[in-house]
Write an enzyme that holds these catalytic residues in place. Sequence first.
Site, short mmCIF file in Angstrom:
data_model
loop_
_atom_site.label_atom_id
_atom_site.label_comp_id
_atom_site.label_asym_id
_atom_site.label_seq_id
_atom_site.Cartn_x
_atom_site.Cartn_y
_atom_site.Cartn_z
N HIS A 151 0.79 -1.23 0.00
CA HIS A 151 0.00 0.00 0.00
C HIS A 151 0.83 1.30 0.00
CE1 HIS A 151 -3.46 -2.56 1.11
NE2 HIS A 151 -2.72 -3.06 2.07
O1 RIB Z 1 -5.18 -0.31 4.76
C1 RIB Z 1 -3.79 -0.27 4.54
C2 RIB Z 1 -3.17 0.84 5.32
O2 RIB Z 1 -3.39 0.63 6.73
C3 RIB Z 1 -1.63 0.89 5.17
O3 RIB Z 1 -1.20 2.21 5.34
C4 RIB Z 1 -1.17 0.04 6.31
O4 RIB Z 1 0.17 0.37 6.72
C5 RIB Z 1 -2.14 0.44 7.39
O5 RIB Z 1 -1.70 1.65 7.96
#
Ligand code: RIB
Length: 312
Positions: A242
């Site tokens: 992500h």
């Molecule tokens: O949903 C994914 C996000 O939530 C990413 O930033 C992960 O590190 C958590 O913070």
Amino acid sequence: MTPRKIIIDTDPGQDDAAAIMLALASPEIDVLAITAVAGNVPLKLTSLNARIVTEICGRPDTPVFAGAEAPLRRKLVTAEHVHGKTGLDGVEIFEPAQPLEQAHAVDFIIETLLREPEGTVTLCALGPLTNIAMAFERAPEIVARVEQIVLMGGGYFEGGNITPSAEFNIYVDPEAAQIVFASGVPLTMMPLDVTHKVLTTRSRVARLRANGNRASTEMASMLEFFERFDEEKYGTDGGPLHDPTVIAWLIEPDLFTGRRCNVEIETGSELTLGATVVDWWKVTGRPENALVIGDVDADRFFDLLIERLERL
Ligand code: RIB
Ligand code: CA
């Protein structure tokens, strides 16, 4: 070309670590500081993990500030089931040489935005938006001084990952997200719709590990832990990486495509709390407050990430 000044607001988290490494490895970026927020794991760990990552990168000079321990108006929800007990499972945890900065992260964000010339500091938000919302509430005069906010959060066609309709960063502090999305600051949003297209496949992690330097091998070990939860859940080869999409956007925006939309945050309904309601087909006529990214060239994204991490 003058490097872009950024503050990384983050809740490390293995994918946050990848984003921090990409930023520290890239000459286009000047990381003014890292501000930690509670999210994946409690603040004590996210602020420690941020310092561990800067030391692994050979950049212990990067200031790390601790921010909010809990969301604006709710109890903290964490994600040890994904990131492990430490938040950086996959690597040995140690006490870094560089101490945590004394000042509170929110004070640092306010002071930096007041000091730096208007429109020259970009906020990169990789966790719940509590620190940024608190800064905007405490010092509204900084809002117009932010160059833009690029954030990982939300989901629309892809739904949610912590509930059927909400993505974790927004779900943890929906009131903070509402403040940020209503602030008028130029926003670029990296939702699950795009981050689910950058998967840490076996071959990509092997290529990263083959770099051979400390940052790359430690990152590969973090990813081998981090991906197991999503591989199980989605039945894929690798899990979504992500947070580095936020930094990759600043370095090579043409890796991505998206469109300007209205995005509102659900803060009332318990069933859909934290949902990002994206008016992708422009049916509401509401102001288009965010550039919502929907697609990415995943191969070129990993080429960039792997090439840059070798430089650390
Ligand atoms: O949903 C994914 C996000 O939530 C990413 O930033 C992960 O590190 C958590 O913070
Ligand atoms: Ca994160």
